[in-house]
Design an enzyme around this catalytic site. Structure first.
Site, PDB file in Angstrom:
ATOM      1  N   GLU A  72      39.014 -29.421 -13.987  1.00 63.84           N
ATOM      2  CA  GLU A  72      40.441 -29.424 -13.187  1.00 63.84           C
ATOM      3  C   GLU A  72      41.257 -28.196 -13.164  1.00 63.84           C
ATOM      4  O   GLU A  72      41.716 -27.604 -12.303  1.00 63.84           O
ATOM      5  CB  GLU A  72      41.161 -30.574 -13.437  1.00 63.84           C
TER       6      GLU A  72
ATOM      7  N   ASP B 241      39.112 -31.686 -19.200  1.00 63.17           N
ATOM      8  CA  ASP B 241      39.410 -30.396 -19.426  1.00 63.17           C
ATOM      9  C   ASP B 241      40.804 -30.151 -19.962  1.00 63.17           C
ATOM     10  O   ASP B 241      41.891 -30.935 -19.429  1.00 63.17           O
ATOM     11  CB  ASP B 241      38.687 -29.430 -18.510  1.00 63.17           C
TER      12      ASP B 241
ATOM     13  N   HIS C 103      50.271 -26.512 -21.152  1.00 60.35           N
ATOM     14  CA  HIS C 103      49.773 -25.181 -21.144  1.00 60.35           C
ATOM     15  C   HIS C 103      50.621 -24.286 -22.229  1.00 60.35           C
ATOM     16  O   HIS C 103      50.284 -23.020 -22.101  1.00 60.35           O
ATOM     17  CB  HIS C 103      50.012 -24.427 -19.755  1.00 60.35           C
TER      18      HIS C 103
ATOM     19  N   HIS D 249      41.763 -35.695 -15.609  1.00 59.38           N
ATOM     20  CA  HIS D 249      40.710 -34.530 -15.936  1.00 59.38           C
ATOM     21  C   HIS D 249      40.505 -34.395 -17.369  1.00 59.38           C
ATOM     22  O   HIS D 249      41.159 -34.670 -18.530  1.00 59.38           O
ATOM     23  CB  HIS D 249      40.993 -33.417 -15.115  1.00 59.38           C
TER      24      HIS D 249
END
Length: 412
Positions: free
Chosen positions: A154, A89, A408, A87
């Protein structure tokens, strides 16, 4: 599906393999493009341009303004067909004060790259691009097909994967690799498995700890060969407003929602279904909101839930159980509950062959030099694999990629 091909002229006698600095530059370039839940178009255009320079058929597929997926292909168009899915993003960078380096400027330090998306998952996407370029520059594969599917959104909705899946780009693939980060620092393995983030067989875990005694590798990478699905839903309780000095004239929406919540918890507690690789359904009620001010009986309250699902109790069957619970409670006087499912992604598990697992583990044994060569685990994470699985029930879907548990987080 057919792609527009560019002619690629090779120069005889020139080294056709990409140099290390050029590979790292691809990662640098991707990190520099801020694709926080948006703006994937720039990254898509970059990849298409790069692939075209090497004569690889590639196209950008616009899905929303400023947001495009990428499809590219090499090989003869025949089976075996292997898909590479990554992905474009990333999640938000969060508070800049928590970063030691600029999040959208790749920083190389002590053999690692830092920046938003290095783990999740621009390094993995770059590896797919590099692999395709290196193979194509050697006139490979001679037989079979490699197809890149780079997707938007995603992290939030998996809309890119859903779109490409509905368009048929994954239907004919015999196997797919999804380059989510699957590395875990060896000093975090206890926490990783005890957290419920992943499930490994007790025998394999013992084998791993034994092997770690003779290993100096800082990380252990895994193959995720099954992961849970997930579902987010809202249960709304409608009541009747009244002055708080006369509560019996109203219907307290919070009271009814609390009764539902207690029954819902009991329902999840009673579930007996279990998957050997994924464990049980995981229930997480995350948001409760009700009432507007202290002198009014609340006429509206709601809860939001995210639940991780397993093949033994698929999403649609779980929804049926919840709807039955709502119907039963709504038979009581003054109850007005409603269930709304916002998003539903099915579990991913492989049936039959582990051919690709065997190949990857054999190569890992010779190249990674980690404690064990890519042991298989189940995971609670969600990936684009759920969307491609909707139209491809037989392909061997595996999640494996560079990167680690810093996804993250700041200083990724």
């Amino acid at each position: 599906m057919p792609l527009n091909d560019d002619t690629y002229h090779r120069k005889h006698g020139v080294d056709i393999f990409m140099k290390e600095k050029d590979k790292i530059q691809i990662v640098r370039d991707l990190i520099a493009i801020r694709t926080v839940n948006d703006n994937e178009q720039q990254a898509a255009d970059y990849l298409v341009s790069l692939l075209h320079k090497h004569g690889i058929a590639a196209k950008s597929i616009i899905q929303f303004p400023g947001r495009s997926n990428v499809v590219a292909e090499i090989g003869d168009g025949q089976h075996p067909k292997l898909g590479f899915s990554g992905h474009l993003d990333t999640v938000h960078e969060g508070q800049l004060s928590t970063w030691k380096t600029p999040p959208f400027e790749a920083t190389l330090k002590d053999g690692r790259i830092y920046g938003r998306g290095t783990s999740d998952m621009k390094a993995g996407l770059a590896q797919f691009i590099i692999t395709m370029i290196d193979l194509h520059d050697q006139n490979l594969p001679k037989n079979g097909t490699l197809r890149l599917l780079a997707t938007i959104s995603e992290e939030l909705t998996e809309e890119g994967a859903a779109f490409l899946s509905d368009e048929g780009y994954g239907d004919d693939l015999d196997a797919m690799l999804f380059s989510e980060p699957t590395g875990v620092p060896t000093d975090q393995l206890d926490t990783y498995f005890s957290s419920g983030a992943a499930i490994i067989s007790p025998k394999k875990l013992d084998e791993l700890y034994t092997a770690l005694e003779d290993s100096s590798a800082p990380e252990q990478h895994f193959i995720i060969n099954a992961h849970k699905g997930w579902m987010s839903y809202t249960v709304t309780s409608h009541g009747k407003a009244a002055h708080s000095s006369m509560p019996k004239l109203g219907i307290n929406a919070i009271d009814n929602l609390v009764q539902y919540y207690i029954a819902e918890k009991a329902l999840y507690h009673s579930l007996t279904e279990r998957n050997p690789n994924l464990g049980k359904t995981v229930y997480a009620p995350d948001v409760f909101i009700g009432g507007k001010q202290v002198n009014s009986i609340p006429d509206l309250a709601y809860e939001k839930v995210k639940v991780r699902t397993i093949p033994e109790l698929p999403n649609e069957k779980l929804v049926h159980k919840l709807q039955e619970l709502v119907r039963e409670l709504n038979k009581k006087p003054n109850f007005d509950l409603k269930l709304d499912v916002e998003q539903s992604e099915n579990p991913v598990a492989n049936r039959g062959t582990n051919q690709l697992v065997t190949i990857l583990q054999a190569h890992a044994k010779a190249t990674l030099r980690e404690a064990l060569p890519l042991p298989t685990i189940g995971s609670s994470m969600g990936t684009d694999a759920s969307e491609f699985r909707r139209h491809n029930s037989t392909g061997e879907f595996l999640i494996i990629g560079p990167g680690n548990t810093t996804a993250h987080q700041s200083n990724e």
